[in-house]
Scaffold this active site. Structure first.
Site, PDB file in Angstrom:
ATOM      1  N   CYS A  70      10.886 -55.037  30.976  1.00  0.00           N
ATOM      2  CA  CYS A  70      11.887 -55.633  31.854  1.00  0.00           C
ATOM      3  C   CYS A  70      13.155 -55.861  31.037  1.00  0.00           C
ATOM      4  O   CYS A  70      13.129 -56.573  30.032  1.00  0.00           O
ATOM      5  CB  CYS A  70      11.349 -56.964  32.379  1.00  0.00           C
ATOM      6  N   CYS A 183      17.614 -51.184  34.175  1.00  0.00           N
ATOM      7  CA  CYS A 183      16.613 -52.064  34.789  1.00  0.00           C
ATOM      8  C   CYS A 183      15.397 -51.184  35.014  1.00  0.00           C
ATOM      9  O   CYS A 183      15.524 -50.048  35.498  1.00  0.00           O
ATOM     10  CB  CYS A 183      17.133 -52.591  36.130  1.00  0.00           C
TER      11      CYS A 183
END
Ligand code: DGL
Length: 271
Positions: A70, A183
């Site tokens: 992440c 992302c």
């Protein structure tokens, strides 16, 4: 060997899949923190607190290496996580700016990521260290996380493409050489973005292969140092979701595709 993966949801599942395709074959514990998703619009302190709790859970399960799959959590917490868990190898995820800069085009580079990542000091430091401030544009596209997580994602391709066209609208794409997916949710729509910008010769890139190489090297190093007998590890994926749902299970199976369901175990009960 137990390897932990952690993300707010499906993005990290795609990272895991890409690394399995590179040869990862271990006992994987994947923590999907769907109770707290999305991370990208939370405060950095909130994301940091959540990251500690989740990484601790993976460490308590016996994971020797943890991949923070992440960008948002990496951006605010990676340094503190490494200090807090000095015996654990913690691998972070950062926008593949170096990769794009290495290709030396004189065009611009667009990085799309969550709000937290775009405003985070970590990304700005990286860009400064490469001395490419004037080449890089940063854009927060948090809605893409929501679209990717949607139950009807496969049927909503029109809406996904519409949103991509909408956020790219203000840019003169002729001036750009790369779009960086900052992302881990975005590689799920990499092809959508690539198809939209193909005519401009723009390359859409993500960092999954880099994370994969890093992880596979760390696993080899760990095994050389710790395991004397012949290693016969096989792929087993155990998934923990902080808010289990049928939607997540369905979408996870779609992303993991050809991996046999015998190798995938959802550990929490769906309430
Ligand atoms: N997948 C995460 C990232 O790489 C965050 C998505 C979210 O929860 O906002 O930034």
């Amino acid at each position: 060997m137990k390897i932990g993966f952690y993300d707010s949801g499906l993005g990290g599942i795609k990272t895991l899949k890409d690394i399995i395709d590179m040869g990862l074959k271990e006992e994987i514990y994947f923590l999907a923190d769907e109770k707290n998703k999305p991370y990208g619009t939370k405060t950095p302190d909130e994301v940091k607190k959540i990251a500690f709790e989740n990484v601790k859970r993976l460490v308590d399960l016996g994971c020797k290496i943890v991949v923070v799959a992440c960008n948002t959590a990496t951006s605010v917490a990676i340094q503190d996580l490494r200090e807090k868990f000095p015996k654990i190898e913690i691998i972070g995820t950062e926008p593949a700016v170096k990769l794009a800069v290495k290709e030396h085009t004189n065009k611009k580079i667009l990085v799309i990521a969550t709000t937290v990542t775009v405003h985070g000091e970590k990304l700005h430091k990286l860009i400064n260290s490469l001395d490419v401030e004037e080449k890089i544009e940063l854009l927060a596209t948090d809605k893409l996380v929501k679209l990717v997580e949607d139950e009807n994602f496969t049927h909503n391709q029109k809406e996904v493409n519409q949103y991509i066209c909408e956020f790219l609208e203000p840019y003169n794409l002729e001036e750009y050489s790369h779009i960086i997916l900052g992302c881990t949710h975005f590689p799920i729509v990499k092809q959508n973005i690539q198809d939209i910008v193909n005519d401009y010769g723009i390359k859409v890139i993500d960092g999954n292969v880099g994370i994969g190489r890093n992880l596979l090297n760390k696993i080899s190093e760990y095994k050389m140092a710790n395991i004397k007998r012949k290693d016969e590890s096989k792929l087993e994926i155990r998934i923990i979701n902080t808010a289990p749902s049928k939607v997540f299970e369905k979408r996870t199976k779609e992303i993991l595709q050809e991996i046999s369901s015998e190798n995938i175990l959802f550990l929490e009960k769906i309430s």
